[in-house]
Design a protein around this motif. Structure first.
Motif, PDB file in Angstrom:
ATOM      1  N   ALA A   1       0.867  -1.184   0.000  1.00 13.09           N
ATOM      2  CA  ALA A   1       0.000   0.000   0.000  1.00 13.09           C
ATOM      3  C   ALA A   1       0.902   1.232   0.000  1.00 13.09           C
ATOM      4  O   ALA A   1       1.990   1.213   0.578  1.00 13.09           O
ATOM      5  N   PRO A   2       0.449   2.339  -0.629  1.00 16.14           N
ATOM      6  CA  PRO A   2       1.322   3.516  -0.746  1.00 16.14           C
ATOM      7  C   PRO A   2       1.559   4.259   0.565  1.00 16.14           C
ATOM      8  O   PRO A   2       2.536   4.996   0.671  1.00 16.14           O
TER       9      PRO A   2
ATOM     10  N   ASN B   1      13.688  11.686   6.008  1.00 17.01           N
ATOM     11  CA  ASN B   1      14.698  12.309   5.149  1.00 17.01           C
ATOM     12  C   ASN B   1      14.110  12.953   3.895  1.00 17.01           C
ATOM     13  O   ASN B   1      14.782  13.741   3.232  1.00 17.01           O
ATOM     14  N   CYS B   2      12.877  12.565   3.538  1.00 15.00           N
ATOM     15  CA  CYS B   2      12.274  13.013   2.277  1.00 15.00           C
ATOM     16  C   CYS B   2      10.852  13.499   2.519  1.00 15.00           C
ATOM     17  O   CYS B   2      10.185  13.075   3.458  1.00 15.00           O
ATOM     18  N   ASP B   3      10.397  14.363   1.639  1.00 14.55           N
ATOM     19  CA  ASP B   3       9.037  14.883   1.745  1.00 14.55           C
ATOM     20  C   ASP B   3       8.078  13.941   1.022  1.00 14.55           C
ATOM     21  O   ASP B   3       7.502  14.268  -0.016  1.00 14.55           O
ATOM     22  N   ILE B   4       7.907  12.750   1.593  1.00 13.02           N
ATOM     23  CA  ILE B   4       7.077  11.729   0.965  1.00 13.02           C
ATOM     24  C   ILE B   4       6.638  10.709   2.010  1.00 13.02           C
ATOM     25  O   ILE B   4       7.333  10.502   3.019  1.00 13.02           O
ATOM     26  N   THR B   5       5.471  10.102   1.794  1.00 11.64           N
ATOM     27  CA  THR B   5       5.026   9.066   2.735  1.00 11.64           C
ATOM     28  C   THR B   5       5.809   7.781   2.508  1.00 11.64           C
ATOM     29  O   THR B   5       6.308   7.520   1.408  1.00 11.64           O
ATOM     30  N   LEU B   6       5.905   6.977   3.543  1.00 11.75           N
ATOM     31  CA  LEU B   6       6.577   5.687   3.451  1.00 11.75           C
ATOM     32  C   LEU B   6       5.610   4.647   2.893  1.00 11.75           C
ATOM     33  O   LEU B   6       4.430   4.615   3.232  1.00 11.75           O
ATOM     34  N   THR B   7       6.129   3.790   2.024  1.00  9.40           N
ATOM     35  CA  THR B   7       5.328   2.724   1.415  1.00  9.40           C
ATOM     36  C   THR B   7       5.317   1.507   2.330  1.00  9.40           C
ATOM     37  O   THR B   7       6.363   1.088   2.837  1.00  9.40           O
ATOM     38  N   PHE B   8       4.130   0.945   2.522  1.00 12.09           N
ATOM     39  CA  PHE B   8       4.009  -0.244   3.369  1.00 12.09           C
ATOM     40  C   PHE B   8       4.246  -1.498   2.532  1.00 12.09           C
ATOM     41  O   PHE B   8       3.607  -1.705   1.501  1.00 12.09           O
TER      42      PHE B   8
ATOM     43  N   CYS C   1      11.086   3.925   2.229  1.00 18.43           N
ATOM     44  CA  CYS C   1      11.156   5.071   1.325  1.00 18.43           C
ATOM     45  C   CYS C   1      11.865   4.607   0.059  1.00 18.43           C
ATOM     46  O   CYS C   1      12.997   4.105   0.125  1.00 18.43           O
ATOM     47  N   HIS C   2      11.216   4.758  -1.080  1.00 22.67           N
ATOM     48  CA  HIS C   2      11.801   4.304  -2.334  1.00 22.67           C
ATOM     49  C   HIS C   2      12.769   5.316  -2.943  1.00 22.67           C
ATOM     50  O   HIS C   2      13.302   5.089  -4.029  1.00 22.67           O
ATOM     51  N   TYR C   3      13.009   6.410  -2.213  1.00 25.11           N
ATOM     52  CA  TYR C   3      13.952   7.419  -2.702  1.00 25.11           C
ATOM     53  C   TYR C   3      15.287   7.364  -1.978  1.00 25.11           C
ATOM     54  O   TYR C   3      16.340   7.357  -2.598  1.00 25.11           O
TER      55      TYR C   3
END
Length: 545
Positions: free
Chosen positions: A254-255, A270-277, A286-288
């Motif tokens: 899930a995203p 570390n990034c401005d993004i949600t963590l992927t489950f 984090c995919h980044y």
């Protein structure tokens, strides 16, 4: 290891397939073949637009055979490492140990080994991803860029380049033709053909099968992950002894993980993004930047219950196995493929019918040829449509058209596209397999908005560890550029859509202009740094996140 020992090793393309003879060409293929043959020995850029399954690869083989007979070499660029197993097998079946392979997945020893074979003329057919463009080949007879539309040809790290465009430059330097080929050419390449810069070649008929019938399902009228149409169509295909391919271009289970009480989502530190489950094993990623942590049962802000929202490819796999307990499923995405031979093993299992269904992200949509696949299902076509990118519609159309084209290569095929935007042009034209219709509408939109191919474009990205310094640098450079920006439009500065990656804040500028020369001259005035802030230039950007 000495150089002599490396040279004595068995070549990387050791998995030689049984030799195959060249297949007879259709009249349509013969016309295309003849036009390129007549250009051998001179620089002519061709754009080959051929529908999926129209026999483009067979033409590469026959052009390559003629090049070798004339003492020349053939260079074929492909976009993804995931395509190399089937390509290696097919090319070695025609050319044996004349084939060398170059891509980023090789060890240093293997890369040196192949490089030496190419340099010494022991391998005159070179197959590889974008870095293969720089292979030390003497006497090139032809360059082919397969799936020329693919964004993988653009290197996003310094030095930034597009291997498709540099292939045209190298062909000009070598004095040989170059063929850019795709079922869904990039708008830039197709526009170049319309303007007479490239010679357009077309293959409109599929060989050995028919284009699949495609049905669009409006998911606003459905419940659950799979519509009844999707489920019944997949079931019929499997019961008839066919294989299936299912696409969802989203990794993980899930995203994001969100609190059901306060609505906060778990974000990367570390990034401005949600963590992927990810489900197996349970982890938030984090995919980044690669950060990972254990999932939370309770919200750290209000102690509310945490829930997974959205759908990723791991959840699709779970649902499919629940609906079809005896189904043999193979998954193809970055998380499922571990080990250097993973691509080989999955695709070989598919070819040998050890797998009933191949589930994957965008890598399953590209170039694969498996005639037993009779059904293709797209779980959610809308994944890339909402990105803040003027190419979002084009990329979605290309992905859908390509993946639908995997069905029906050995007979009648069917595809089902699930979407919450059933009337979007990218979805509608992909379902019709109507490239020309999409191009006409998209070019009109691009022209009205002043986007490429009707302008030249560059992105200037500012990154640094202090947010205020990054913003300050972006505004300073923007003001400096505007003073000398005659004929160049400057958009911004603004915070980048991904405002922070790997603990570096990000701002950007977009520059557009009719004159490429004038745009490059303006960019040449930029510094590499403004204090502690790094300044990066990306000409012809493929991503603006």
């Amino acid at each position: 290891m000495t150089l002599e020992e490396v040279e004595e090793e068995i070549p990387l393309s050791f998995a030689l397939a049984p030799r195959e003879d060249h297949l007879p060409l259709t009249p349509e293929q013969e016309r295309v073949y003849d036009k390129v043959v007549k250009s051998l020995g001179t620089f002519v850029p061709f754009l080959l637009h051929g529908v999926t399954g129209s026999g483009k690869t067979e033409l590469y083989f026959q052009w390559g055979k003629l090049c070798l007979e004339q003492g020349k070499g053939l260079l074929v660029l492909i976009p993804e490492i995931s395509l190399t197993p089937q390509y290696i097998r097919r090319f070695t079946a025609r050319f044996g140990q004349e084939v060398a392979v170059l891509h980023s997945g090789l060890t240093a020893r293997e890369r040196l080994q192949e490089w030496l074979r190419i340099r010494e003329g022991r391998a005159r057919v070179v197959l590889g991803t974008r870095s293969a463009l720089f292979a030390p080949m003497d006497g090139l007879g032809l360059i082919v860029v397969d799936e020329e539309h693919d964004t993988s040809f653009k290197q996003e790290e310094s030095p930034r380049y597009n291997a498709r465009d540099l292939a045209v430059v190298r062909a000009q330097m070598e004095g040989c033709p170059v063929v850019l080929a795709s079922a869904t050419p990039s708008l830039e390449s197709y526009y170049n053909a319309l303007q007479g810069r490239y010679t357009l070649l077309e293959l409109r008929e599929r060989i050995g099968g028919t284009l699949p019938s495609v049905e669009i399902v409006d998911m606003t009228q459905e419940k659950g992950l799979f519509s009844r149409t999707f489920f019944e169509s997949l079931k019929r295909a499997l019961e008839a002894g066919g294989q299936a391919l299912v696409l969802l271009n989203r990794r993980g289970y899930a995203p994001f993980l969100m609190c059901s009480a306060c609505g906060e989502a778990v974000r990367c530190p570390n990034c401005d993004i949600t963590l992927t489950f990810h489900r197996d094993p349970p982890v938030l990623k984090c995919h980044y930047c690669g950060h990972h942590q254990s999932p939370l049962d309770r919200c750290p802000w209000c102690q509310g219950e945490m829930r997974v929202l959205g759908v990723g490819i791991q959840r699709v796999e779970e649902e499919l196995k629940s609906l079809f307990p005896d189904l043999k499923v193979a998954r193809m995405d970055r998380d499922a493929l571990s080990g250097r031979k993973a691509h080989w093993e999955v695709l070989q299992a598919l070819e040998e019918r050890e797998v009933d269904l191949l589930l994957g992200t965008q890598m399953v949509a590209k170039g694969h040829h498996y005639p037993a696949i009779s059904f293709v299902g797209v779980v959610l076509a809308d994944v890339g449509l909402h990105l803040p990118d003027f190419r979002a519609a084009e990329r979605t159309f290309q992905l859908l058209t390509q993946v639908v084209g995997r069905a029906g290569r050995g007979g009648q095929g069917q595809a089902v596209i699930q979407t919450y935007m059933p009337s979007h042009p990218a979805v509608v034209y992909a379902a019709r397999q109507d490239f020309l219709g999409f191009v006409e509408e998209e070019l009109e939109r691009r022209k009205a908005l002043g986007y490429p191919p009707f302008s030249h474009m560059a992105r200037v990205l500012f990154t640094g560890t202090r947010k205020e310094k990054v913003e300050e640098a972006a505004w300073k450079i923007a003001e400096d550029l505007r003073q000398g920006a005659k004929g160049v439009e400057i958009l911004g500065p603004a915070s980048a859509p991904l405002a922070r990656l790997k603990n570096r804040f990000r701002w950007h500028l977009i520059l557009r202009g009719q004159s490429r020369k004038r745009l490059l001259a303006l960019l040449a005035t930029l510094p590499q740094r403004v204090g502690s802030v790094k300044v990066q230039i990306d000409m012809d950007p493929y991503g603006v996140l």
